[in-house]
Design a protein around this motif. Structure first.
Motif, PDB file in Angstrom:
ATOM      1  N   THR A 221       0.821  -1.212   0.000  1.00 32.02           N
ATOM      2  CA  THR A 221       0.000   0.000   0.000  1.00 32.02           C
ATOM      3  C   THR A 221       0.858   1.267   0.000  1.00 32.02           C
ATOM      4  OG1 THR A 221      -0.182  -0.173   2.421  1.00 32.02           O
ATOM      5  CG2 THR A 221      -1.954  -1.109   1.112  1.00 32.02           C
ATOM      6  N   LYS A 222       1.911   1.298   0.796  1.00 31.17           N
ATOM      7  CA  LYS A 222       2.766   2.493   0.819  1.00 31.17           C
ATOM      8  C   LYS A 222       3.497   2.666  -0.508  1.00 31.17           C
ATOM      9  CE  LYS A 222       3.737   2.365   5.790  1.00 31.17           C
ATOM     10  NZ  LYS A 222       4.780   2.130   6.808  1.00 31.17           N
ATOM     11  N   GLY A 223       3.965   1.567  -1.092  1.00 30.63           N
ATOM     12  CA  GLY A 223       4.654   1.669  -2.372  1.00 30.63           C
ATOM     13  C   GLY A 223       3.751   2.233  -3.449  1.00 30.63           C
ATOM     14  N   ALA A 224       2.494   1.778  -3.476  1.00 28.70           N
ATOM     15  CA  ALA A 224       1.555   2.275  -4.476  1.00 28.70           C
ATOM     16  C   ALA A 224       1.271   3.761  -4.269  1.00 28.70           C
ATOM     17  CB  ALA A 224       0.254   1.480  -4.408  1.00 28.70           C
ATOM     18  N   VAL A 225       1.060   4.168  -3.025  1.00 28.17           N
ATOM     19  CA  VAL A 225       0.758   5.573  -2.736  1.00 28.17           C
ATOM     20  C   VAL A 225       1.977   6.456  -2.996  1.00 28.17           C
ATOM     21  CG1 VAL A 225       0.154   7.198  -0.895  1.00 28.17           C
ATOM     22  CG2 VAL A 225      -1.094   5.052  -1.133  1.00 28.17           C
ATOM     23  N   ALA A 226       3.180   5.952  -2.681  1.00 31.86           N
ATOM     24  CA  ALA A 226       4.398   6.737  -2.960  1.00 31.86           C
ATOM     25  C   ALA A 226       4.548   6.976  -4.453  1.00 31.86           C
ATOM     26  CB  ALA A 226       5.625   6.009  -2.406  1.00 31.86           C
ATOM     27  N   GLY A 227       4.251   5.958  -5.255  1.00 32.98           N
ATOM     28  CA  GLY A 227       4.347   6.130  -6.693  1.00 32.98           C
ATOM     29  C   GLY A 227       3.321   7.095  -7.247  1.00 32.98           C
ATOM     30  N   LEU A 228       2.113   7.067  -6.699  1.00 32.65           N
ATOM     31  CA  LEU A 228       1.053   7.949  -7.176  1.00 32.65           C
ATOM     32  C   LEU A 228       1.246   9.389  -6.728  1.00 32.65           C
ATOM     33  CD1 LEU A 228      -2.048   5.632  -6.547  1.00 32.65           C
ATOM     34  CD2 LEU A 228      -1.097   6.287  -8.766  1.00 32.65           C
ATOM     35  N   SER A 229       1.735   9.581  -5.506  1.00 30.44           N
ATOM     36  CA  SER A 229       1.827  10.936  -4.941  1.00 30.44           C
ATOM     37  C   SER A 229       3.165  11.603  -5.184  1.00 30.44           C
ATOM     38  CB  SER A 229       1.559  10.884  -3.439  1.00 30.44           C
ATOM     39  OG  SER A 229       2.592  10.166  -2.764  1.00 30.44           O
ATOM     40  N   GLY A 230       4.235  10.815  -5.383  1.00 32.95           N
ATOM     41  CA  GLY A 230       5.566  11.390  -5.532  1.00 32.95           C
ATOM     42  C   GLY A 230       6.154  11.884  -4.229  1.00 32.95           C
ATOM     43  N   SER A 231       5.653  11.411  -3.090  1.00 25.59           N
ATOM     44  CA  SER A 231       6.111  11.882  -1.784  1.00 25.59           C
ATOM     45  C   SER A 231       7.387  11.169  -1.345  1.00 25.59           C
ATOM     46  CB  SER A 231       5.015  11.653  -0.732  1.00 25.59           C
ATOM     47  OG  SER A 231       5.521  11.857   0.562  1.00 25.59           O
ATOM     48  N   SER A 232       8.427  11.943  -1.009  1.00 28.80           N
ATOM     49  CA  SER A 232       9.661  11.366  -0.477  1.00 28.80           C
ATOM     50  C   SER A 232       9.423  10.740   0.883  1.00 28.80           C
ATOM     51  CB  SER A 232      10.740  12.450  -0.347  1.00 28.80           C
ATOM     52  OG  SER A 232      11.104  12.967  -1.594  1.00 28.80           O
ATOM     53  N   ALA A 233       8.578  11.385   1.699  1.00 27.77           N
ATOM     54  CA  ALA A 233       8.313  10.869   3.035  1.00 27.77           C
ATOM     55  C   ALA A 233       7.612   9.516   2.974  1.00 27.77           C
ATOM     56  CB  ALA A 233       7.469  11.872   3.830  1.00 27.77           C
ATOM     57  N   VAL A 234       6.628   9.394   2.083  1.00 24.04           N
ATOM     58  CA  VAL A 234       5.928   8.114   1.941  1.00 24.04           C
ATOM     59  C   VAL A 234       6.863   7.076   1.337  1.00 24.04           C
ATOM     60  CG1 VAL A 234       3.975   6.920   0.880  1.00 24.04           C
ATOM     61  CG2 VAL A 234       3.697   9.242   1.741  1.00 24.04           C
ATOM     62  N   PHE A 235       7.715   7.493   0.400  1.00 26.84           N
ATOM     63  CA  PHE A 235       8.696   6.562  -0.175  1.00 26.84           C
ATOM     64  C   PHE A 235       9.624   6.034   0.916  1.00 26.84           C
ATOM     65  CE2 PHE A 235      12.921   5.657  -1.817  1.00 26.84           C
ATOM     66  CZ  PHE A 235      12.639   4.754  -2.835  1.00 26.84           C
ATOM     67  N   SER A 236      10.091   6.923   1.800  1.00 31.24           N
ATOM     68  CA  SER A 236      10.965   6.494   2.889  1.00 31.24           C
ATOM     69  C   SER A 236      10.259   5.478   3.769  1.00 31.24           C
ATOM     70  CB  SER A 236      11.396   7.699   3.729  1.00 31.24           C
ATOM     71  OG  SER A 236      12.165   8.596   2.966  1.00 31.24           O
ATOM     72  N   ASP A 237       8.993   5.741   4.056  1.00 34.45           N
ATOM     73  CA  ASP A 237       8.239   4.811   4.891  1.00 34.45           C
ATOM     74  C   ASP A 237       8.000   3.493   4.160  1.00 34.45           C
ATOM     75  OD1 ASP A 237       7.367   4.688   7.490  1.00 34.45           O
ATOM     76  OD2 ASP A 237       5.298   5.220   7.035  1.00 34.45           O
ATOM     77  N   ALA A 238       7.798   3.541   2.843  1.00 30.20           N
ATOM     78  CA  ALA A 238       7.623   2.313   2.066  1.00 30.20           C
ATOM     79  C   ALA A 238       8.914   1.488   2.056  1.00 30.20           C
ATOM     80  CB  ALA A 238       7.205   2.653   0.639  1.00 30.20           C
ATOM     81  N   ALA A 239      10.062   2.170   1.922  1.00 33.12           N
ATOM     82  CA  ALA A 239      11.349   1.462   1.965  1.00 33.12           C
ATOM     83  C   ALA A 239      11.538   0.787   3.318  1.00 33.12           C
ATOM     84  CB  ALA A 239      12.493   2.446   1.701  1.00 33.12           C
ATOM     85  N   ASN A 240      11.124   1.461   4.373  1.00 35.66           N
ATOM     86  CA  ASN A 240      11.212   0.881   5.713  1.00 35.66           C
ATOM     87  C   ASN A 240      10.333  -0.369   5.816  1.00 35.66           C
ATOM     88  OD1 ASN A 240      11.948   0.756   8.467  1.00 35.66           O
ATOM     89  ND2 ASN A 240      10.077   1.809   9.038  1.00 35.66           N
ATOM     90  N   SER A 241       9.121  -0.302   5.258  1.00 31.01           N
ATOM     91  CA  SER A 241       8.221  -1.458   5.313  1.00 31.01           C
ATOM     92  C   SER A 241       8.751  -2.616   4.469  1.00 31.01           C
ATOM     93  CB  SER A 241       6.819  -1.058   4.826  1.00 31.01           C
ATOM     94  OG  SER A 241       6.199  -0.180   5.738  1.00 31.01           O
ATOM     95  N   LEU A 242       9.407  -2.300   3.353  1.00 27.34           N
ATOM     96  CA  LEU A 242       9.997  -3.359   2.544  1.00 27.34           C
ATOM     97  C   LEU A 242      11.092  -4.080   3.325  1.00 27.34           C
ATOM     98  CD1 LEU A 242      10.371  -4.920  -0.083  1.00 27.34           C
ATOM     99  CD2 LEU A 242      11.891  -3.086  -0.873  1.00 27.34           C
ATOM    100  N   SER A 243      11.931  -3.319   4.018  1.00 25.31           N
ATOM    101  CA  SER A 243      12.974  -3.960   4.832  1.00 25.31           C
ATOM    102  C   SER A 243      12.344  -4.790   5.942  1.00 25.31           C
ATOM    103  CB  SER A 243      13.915  -2.908   5.430  1.00 25.31           C
ATOM    104  OG  SER A 243      13.337  -2.243   6.532  1.00 25.31           O
ATOM    105  N   ASP A 244      11.225  -4.309   6.496  1.00 20.60           N
ATOM    106  CA  ASP A 244      10.528  -5.072   7.531  1.00 20.60           C
ATOM    107  C   ASP A 244      10.031  -6.405   6.984  1.00 20.60           C
ATOM    108  OD1 ASP A 244      10.948  -2.985   9.243  1.00 20.60           O
ATOM    109  OD2 ASP A 244       8.912  -2.188   9.126  1.00 20.60           O
ATOM    110  N   THR A 245       9.523  -6.397   5.755  1.00 19.10           N
ATOM    111  CA  THR A 245       9.032  -7.633   5.145  1.00 19.10           C
ATOM    112  C   THR A 245      10.173  -8.624   4.928  1.00 19.10           C
ATOM    113  OG1 THR A 245       7.285  -6.395   4.005  1.00 19.10           O
ATOM    114  CG2 THR A 245       7.796  -8.593   3.165  1.00 19.10           C
TER     115      THR A 245
END
Length: 299
Positions: free
Chosen positions: A36-60
């Motif tokens: 969900t974060k990866g999709a929203v980061a791609g749609l919004s272009g937000s660096s903050a959401v991208f950072s949070d998506a990268a964090n969630s990917l590492s968590d996975t």
């Protein structure tokens, strides 16, 4: 008498169930948030959401690693590891920290690039929804996994719980960046991404520090040593405890204890007391093995 070279132990079904619950929570929750974060980061272009998506990917990724590592740590002792495989568990925690550090680096690099290349204001709609939802889910995961980690006395699961709490803070920082970019200045978004990265680095250091201690023989804190002395002293026939050396060999302690008994009793009686002391001390959740040395009082 048969010669023994491997520790006799049997798997703990209760602890295994706790491990399975923690792994299931981690994999399911983090996979959902990564998507969900990866999709929203791609749609919004937000660096903050991208950072949070990268964090969630590492968590996975570390959740999958944790599943393999905890399975290995629960294997019984064998000729290759005669005292068991428990030391694999803090090793898993170190890999968790490495994955978190890699996510922090990725997020920081992306945020710095966007900060200096010119940021744009972010529409807060979908980013707000996904970040608030992420924070609420991570609070629930933190409470559940922290409880499991305490019941299982597992440093790897406790590290996973702390990472969930860190994720709540990173989502809050990312949310602040999204709204700040909209209503204050566009640079709020990449700046928030940098804050998220720094928070990830802080949590990474905490996990590294704790688990390096488990692997390098860190001693028991004074209050735990006092509990060990009290447990040994509670056994009838123990006249004193004059040495306790307790250090970590993996997530739990190995304890070397010297007790005083009546020097006139038989060897069989002294051995029975030593066995009782071992049972009492090993009943403490933090203790894995206790080695008891018996000496005549006043020697």
């Amino acid at each position: 008498m048969a010669f023994q070279s491997v520790r006799r132990e049997s798997p703990d079904p209760y602890r295994q169930r706790l491990y399975q619950q923690a792994i299931l929570i981690a994999i399911a929750g983090n996979t959902l948030l990564t998507a969900t974060k990866g999709a929203v980061a791609g749609l919004s272009g937000s660096s903050a959401v991208f950072s949070d998506a990268a964090n969630s990917l590492s968590d996975t990724l570390y959740s999958l690693l944790m599943a393999a590592g905890l399975h290995l740590a629960q294997q019984p002792a064998d000729e290759g590891h005669p005292q068991g495989h428990s030391r694999f568990e803090p090793l898993v925690s170190l890999f968790i920290a490495i994955m978190m550090g890699a996510a922090g680096y990725t997020a920081m690099r992306e945020s710095v690039q966007r900060f200096f290349s010119g940021a744009t204001a972010i529409a807060p709609g979908w980013p707000t929804a996904v970040l608030v939802g992420s924070a609420l889910l991570k609070v629930a995961m933190y409470l559940l996994v922290r409880r499991i980690g305490r019941l299982a006395h597992s440093p790897a699961i406790r590290a996973s719980a702390r990472d969930n709490l860190t994720d709540v803070m990173t989502s809050a920082a990312a949310l602040l960046g999204v709204w700040g970019s909209r209503f204050v200045h566009p640079l709020f978004d990449p700046a928030a991404g940098m804050v998220v990265s720094l928070w990830i680095f802080r949590a990474t250091w905490g996990i590294l520090d704790e688990n390096l201690g488990y692997l390098t023989g860190r001693g028991a804190p004074p209050e735990l040593t006092a509990q060990i002395v009290a447990a040994a002293s509670s056994v009838p026939g123990v006249l004193g405890v004059h040495q306790v050396i307790a250090d970590h060999v993996g997530p739990q302690l190995r304890v070397d204890i010297h007790i005083d008994v009546d020097g006139e009793m038989t060897l069989r009686q002294a051995h029975a007391i030593a066995d009782q002391v071992q049972v009492q001390v090993e009943a403490l959740p933090a203790v894995d093995l206790a080695f008891i040395h018996v000496e005549p009082a006043g020697s």
